[in-house]
Design a protein around this motif. Structure first.
Motif, PDB file in Angstrom:
ATOM      1  N   ASN A 184     -41.919 -42.078  49.314  1.00  0.00           N
ATOM      2  CA  ASN A 184     -40.862 -41.372  48.610  1.00  0.00           C
ATOM      3  C   ASN A 184     -41.090 -41.504  47.110  1.00  0.00           C
ATOM      4  OD1 ASN A 184     -40.190 -44.077  48.312  1.00  0.00           O
ATOM      5  ND2 ASN A 184     -37.990 -43.747  48.575  1.00  0.00           N
ATOM      6  N   SER A 185     -40.251 -40.852  46.310  1.00  0.00           N
ATOM      7  CA  SER A 185     -40.490 -40.815  44.868  1.00  0.00           C
ATOM      8  C   SER A 185     -40.373 -42.186  44.226  1.00  0.00           C
ATOM      9  CB  SER A 185     -39.515 -39.841  44.203  1.00  0.00           C
ATOM     10  OG  SER A 185     -38.174 -40.189  44.500  1.00  0.00           O
ATOM     11  N   VAL A 208     -42.909 -42.626  54.782  1.00  0.00           N
ATOM     12  CA  VAL A 208     -42.570 -41.791  55.930  1.00  0.00           C
ATOM     13  C   VAL A 208     -43.863 -41.342  56.595  1.00  0.00           C
ATOM     14  CG1 VAL A 208     -42.476 -39.659  54.573  1.00  0.00           C
ATOM     15  CG2 VAL A 208     -41.232 -39.809  56.723  1.00  0.00           C
ATOM     16  N   SER A 209     -43.862 -41.298  57.929  1.00  0.00           N
ATOM     17  CA  SER A 209     -45.076 -40.944  58.675  1.00  0.00           C
ATOM     18  C   SER A 209     -44.739 -39.983  59.804  1.00  0.00           C
ATOM     19  CB  SER A 209     -45.749 -42.203  59.251  1.00  0.00           C
ATOM     20  OG  SER A 209     -44.876 -42.884  60.140  1.00  0.00           O
ATOM     21  N   GLY A 210     -45.749 -39.194  60.190  1.00  0.00           N
ATOM     22  CA  GLY A 210     -45.638 -38.271  61.309  1.00  0.00           C
ATOM     23  C   GLY A 210     -46.870 -38.377  62.182  1.00  0.00           C
ATOM     24  N   SER A 211     -46.733 -37.984  63.443  1.00  0.00           N
ATOM     25  CA  SER A 211     -47.783 -38.301  64.410  1.00  0.00           C
ATOM     26  C   SER A 211     -47.898 -37.245  65.497  1.00  0.00           C
ATOM     27  CB  SER A 211     -47.468 -39.675  65.028  1.00  0.00           C
ATOM     28  OG  SER A 211     -48.256 -39.937  66.162  1.00  0.00           O
ATOM     29  N   ASP A 212     -48.937 -37.422  66.325  1.00  0.00           N
ATOM     30  CA  ASP A 212     -49.086 -36.590  67.515  1.00  0.00           C
ATOM     31  C   ASP A 212     -47.926 -36.761  68.486  1.00  0.00           C
ATOM     32  OD1 ASP A 212     -51.469 -35.843  66.435  1.00  0.00           O
ATOM     33  OD2 ASP A 212     -52.737 -36.680  67.998  1.00  0.00           O
ATOM     34  N   ASP A 227     -39.848 -49.571  55.816  1.00  0.00           N
ATOM     35  CA  ASP A 227     -39.777 -50.461  54.665  1.00  0.00           C
ATOM     36  C   ASP A 227     -41.125 -51.164  54.642  1.00  0.00           C
ATOM     37  OD1 ASP A 227     -39.394 -52.429  52.780  1.00  0.00           O
ATOM     38  OD2 ASP A 227     -37.385 -52.951  53.444  1.00  0.00           O
ATOM     39  N   TRP A 228     -42.070 -50.533  53.960  1.00  0.00           N
ATOM     40  CA  TRP A 228     -43.463 -50.953  54.089  1.00  0.00           C
ATOM     41  C   TRP A 228     -43.701 -52.348  53.517  1.00  0.00           C
ATOM     42  CZ3 TRP A 228     -46.274 -52.228  49.826  1.00  0.00           C
ATOM     43  CH2 TRP A 228     -45.784 -51.814  48.602  1.00  0.00           C
ATOM     44  N   LYS A 262     -39.864 -51.013  60.596  1.00  0.00           N
ATOM     45  CA  LYS A 262     -39.401 -49.640  60.813  1.00  0.00           C
ATOM     46  C   LYS A 262     -37.891 -49.595  60.594  1.00  0.00           C
ATOM     47  CE  LYS A 262     -39.639 -48.304  65.066  1.00  0.00           C
ATOM     48  NZ  LYS A 262     -40.182 -47.803  66.344  1.00  0.00           N
ATOM     49  N   THR A 263     -37.428 -48.677  59.773  1.00  0.00           N
ATOM     50  CA  THR A 263     -36.000 -48.585  59.473  1.00  0.00           C
ATOM     51  C   THR A 263     -35.329 -47.406  60.155  1.00  0.00           C
ATOM     52  OG1 THR A 263     -36.436 -47.314  57.453  1.00  0.00           O
ATOM     53  CG2 THR A 263     -36.313 -49.726  57.244  1.00  0.00           C
ATOM     54  N   LEU A 264     -36.108 -46.379  60.510  1.00  0.00           N
ATOM     55  CA  LEU A 264     -35.532 -45.195  61.152  1.00  0.00           C
ATOM     56  C   LEU A 264     -36.630 -44.440  61.875  1.00  0.00           C
ATOM     57  CD1 LEU A 264     -33.114 -43.173  61.492  1.00  0.00           C
ATOM     58  CD2 LEU A 264     -33.952 -42.050  59.409  1.00  0.00           C
ATOM     59  N   SER A 265     -36.307 -43.949  63.061  1.00  0.00           N
ATOM     60  CA  SER A 265     -37.256 -43.132  63.821  1.00  0.00           C
ATOM     61  C   SER A 265     -36.474 -42.016  64.506  1.00  0.00           C
ATOM     62  CB  SER A 265     -38.003 -43.978  64.856  1.00  0.00           C
ATOM     63  OG  SER A 265     -38.891 -43.167  65.618  1.00  0.00           O
ATOM     64  N   TYR A 266     -36.985 -40.806  64.424  1.00  0.00           N
ATOM     65  CA  TYR A 266     -36.302 -39.695  65.097  1.00  0.00           C
ATOM     66  C   TYR A 266     -37.316 -38.647  65.537  1.00  0.00           C
ATOM     67  CZ  TYR A 266     -36.724 -36.926  60.759  1.00  0.00           C
ATOM     68  OH  TYR A 266     -37.195 -36.245  59.661  1.00  0.00           O
ATOM     69  N   ASN A 267     -36.930 -37.867  66.525  1.00  0.00           N
ATOM     70  CA  ASN A 267     -37.773 -36.780  66.997  1.00  0.00           C
ATOM     71  C   ASN A 267     -37.679 -35.622  66.026  1.00  0.00           C
ATOM     72  OD1 ASN A 267     -38.179 -34.099  68.653  1.00  0.00           O
ATOM     73  ND2 ASN A 267     -39.228 -35.717  69.773  1.00  0.00           N
ATOM     74  N   SER A 268     -38.829 -35.141  65.578  1.00  0.00           N
ATOM     75  CA  SER A 268     -38.876 -34.129  64.524  1.00  0.00           C
ATOM     76  C   SER A 268     -38.343 -32.772  64.972  1.00  0.00           C
ATOM     77  CB  SER A 268     -40.317 -33.958  64.043  1.00  0.00           C
ATOM     78  OG  SER A 268     -41.134 -33.462  65.103  1.00  0.00           O
ATOM     79  N   GLY A 269     -38.323 -32.526  66.276  1.00  0.00           N
ATOM     80  CA  GLY A 269     -37.968 -31.213  66.783  1.00  0.00           C
ATOM     81  C   GLY A 269     -39.166 -30.307  66.970  1.00  0.00           C
ATOM     82  N   HIS A 270     -40.320 -30.720  66.472  1.00  0.00           N
ATOM     83  CA  HIS A 270     -41.541 -29.947  66.678  1.00  0.00           C
ATOM     84  C   HIS A 270     -41.996 -30.072  68.123  1.00  0.00           C
ATOM     85  CE1 HIS A 270     -42.332 -28.817  62.499  1.00  0.00           C
ATOM     86  NE2 HIS A 270     -42.002 -30.052  62.134  1.00  0.00           N
ATOM     87  N   SER A 271     -42.638 -29.034  68.620  1.00  0.00           N
ATOM     88  CA  SER A 271     -43.139 -29.057  69.991  1.00  0.00           C
ATOM     89  C   SER A 271     -44.605 -29.488  70.065  1.00  0.00           C
ATOM     90  CB  SER A 271     -42.988 -27.667  70.626  1.00  0.00           C
ATOM     91  OG  SER A 271     -43.713 -26.695  69.886  1.00  0.00           O
ATOM     92  N   GLU A 272     -45.261 -29.622  68.903  1.00  0.00           N
ATOM     93  CA  GLU A 272     -46.653 -30.076  68.874  1.00  0.00           C
ATOM     94  C   GLU A 272     -46.852 -31.064  67.729  1.00  0.00           C
ATOM     95  OE1 GLU A 272     -49.775 -27.169  69.386  1.00  0.00           O
ATOM     96  OE2 GLU A 272     -48.327 -25.687  70.117  1.00  0.00           O
ATOM     97  N   ASN A 273     -48.093 -31.504  67.541  1.00  0.00           N
ATOM     98  CA  ASN A 273     -48.413 -32.578  66.592  1.00  0.00           C
ATOM     99  C   ASN A 273     -47.857 -32.315  65.196  1.00  0.00           C
ATOM    100  OD1 ASN A 273     -49.959 -32.986  68.834  1.00  0.00           O
ATOM    101  ND2 ASN A 273     -51.913 -33.111  67.784  1.00  0.00           N
TER     102      ASN A 273
END
Length: 488
Positions: free
Chosen positions: A79-80, A86-90, A98-99, A104-115
């Motif tokens: 972030n700025s 923040v990370s995204g994956s297959d 909080d690196w 891990k502080t938050l995880s959610y499904n992106s809503g994308h149907s692919e990677n």
């Protein structure tokens, strides 16, 4: 009083001498620390100078790993403020980290149907707005609520995979996307739908050009550059597309190394802007080049010089960065250091490469993945790095080694294998390519020395010896396909 009078000039002379030393001097970081302790350096200036110290860069070592994704990690972004990664994956999830404490502080499904290919936190949004793009062609936005619930919705789309998104500097609402359909779109989160700017077409044939990357000039957000499946990086002026037919492709300038003009099979995989508007361009199975503003060519097809033309000889040559391999996935280069003193990239050999920007000398080479390092994200303020690739973990790097780390003893062998791979690919002989890829993979592992686990290690390194045996015993080394985690 006399002692103070005598000490003053001595300290003043020392300061003059220190300021005259270049910051890549091996002792500059320690001199800057001394100046800070004496109150002779402002905090902001201190961080900018020390952040680019070569003494610190050569002490880069693994700080830890972040585990949480169930697939290859295709994107990592700070972030700025630099306190959240923040990370995204297959696995289609987006994770906040909080690196610094590796949690891990938050995880959610992106809503994308692919990677998921990219996920970024919008600035000035209290870190509550995330934009993402993916292989499903969608551009989505996620809104984080006070109870940490996340709502996501699609706000745009492309026909084909969406490689990259670029946020307008200083804006909390405006960003751009590009995709395999050649379309470049302008988004404003305050508007119900995006604006189609233009469809990028090839220089030859005027067909749609699949795009891999888009970056915005930090000094002038009216200018942005894109790169795709040909040899040219294209510079555009946004103001031109508000005055004409929005779907007309009108680049202002083209950038390409002389020897790659009119080449076949070479294309741009990633781009990056420095804070002084230098353009860094990475090519598949070729090298990385640094262009300044005076290296552009006219976009008219008739003015593009031939390989052997006299005009071509007069074009100023870009700085080149050699040693890595960029063939199996789409990699983007980055600048590193608070003054962009260095260039960094991942590689098919599983290493992180750091070159001195001026001169192109390789100064650091770190083993960052079992197979391929795809993403490298520099911290916005400090000399830290986050990297990801074929492994399901994210690696964190900080300059905390006890002493400067030399290049690995197998560095020349690995780079020679990378070079042989590039040359084999250029010959377009499939049998030779597969042979060199197997050789490259073996050399990347056969010379890895046993080393103590880094602070915070969770045991992944401990299994590396077993991985080595497995690969050396496997004639093809095809237990997993590294290309499955990202775009080829």
């Amino acid at each position: 009083m006399a002692e103070t009078d005598r000490a003053g000039p001595s300290e003043e002379r020392t300061e003059v001498e220190l300021e005259e030393k270049p910051y890549h001097d091996k002792t500059s970081a320690f001199c800057e620390i001394r100046k800070r302790e004496l109150g002779l350096s402002q905090p902001t200036g201190f961080s900018r100078r020390v952040g680019g110290s070569e003494a610190l860069v050569k002490r880069m070592t693994e700080y830890g790993k972040l585990h949480g994704h169930k697939g290859c990690v295709n994107t990592v972004c700070f972030n700025s403020k630099g306190d959240i990664l923040v990370s995204g994956s297959d696995d289609k999830d987006i994770i906040f980290w909080d690196w610094a404490v590796k949690t891990k502080t938050l995880s959610y499904n992106s809503g994308h149907s692919e990677n998921v290919f990219q996920a970024r936190i919008m600035p000035f949004s209290d870190d509550c707005t995330v934009i993402s793009s993916a292989a499903d062609g969608q551009v989505r936005v996620g809104k984080i609520k006070e109870d940490c619930e996340v709502s996501t919705k699609q706000i745009g789309s492309h026909r084909g995979r969406v490689r990259k998104i670029a946020i307008e500097p200083g804006s909390s609402h405006v960003f751009y996307s590009c995709g395999e359909d050649g379309l470049v779109q302008h988004f404003d989160l305050r508007s119900p739908s995006p604006t189609k700017l233009f469809i990028c077409s090839s220089i030859r044939g005027k067909r749609r050009l699949p795009l891999n990357g888009i970056v915005i000039d930090p000094r002038n957000p009216n200018f942005f550059s894109i790169g795709g499946v040909d040899e040219y990086a294209r510079l555009y002026d946004l103001r031109m597309h508000h005055q004409t037919d929005p779907l007309i492709d009108q680049p202002v300038e083209l950038f390409c190394p002389n020897h790659l003009i009119k080449s076949n099979g070479i294309h741009v995989t990633g781009l990056s802007y420095s804070n002084t508007s230098e353009l860094l361009v990475s090519y598949n199975d070729e090298l990385i080049y640094l262009f300044t503003k005076d290296m552009g060519m006219e976009p008219d097809l008739q003015s593009v010089p031939q390989d052997d033309s006299e005009k071509n000889e007069k074009i100023k040559k870009p700085q080149v960065y050699v040693g890595h391999r960029n063939a199996q996935t789409v990699k983007g280069p980055s600048f590193f250091g608070l003054r962009d003193e260095y260039v960094v990239s991942g590689s098919d050999c599983g290493h992180v490469y750091i070159w001195r920007k001026k001169g192109g000398e390789l100064i650091c080479m770190m083993h960052g993945d079992k197979y391929i390092v795809n993403c490298i994200e520099p911290h916005p303020y400090f000399p830290f790095l986050a990297t990801s690739g074929f492994d399901k973990s994210i690696k964190l790097w900080t300059p905390t080694a006890i002493r400067s780390t030399p290049l690995p003893r197998n560095a020349e062998k690995v780079m020679e294998a990378n070079k042989a791979g590039r040359e084999a690919r250029a010959q377009s002989t499939p049998d030779i390519i597969m042979h060199v890829l197997r050789l490259q993979r073996r050399q990347a592992f056969a010379y890895i020395e046993r080393r103590p686990a880094a602070h915070g290690s969770d045991g992944e390194d401990e299994g590396r010896e077993g991985i080595l045996v497995e690969i050396l015993n496997d004639e093809d080394g095809e237990d997993e396909d590294p290309r499955g985690c990202s775009i080829t």
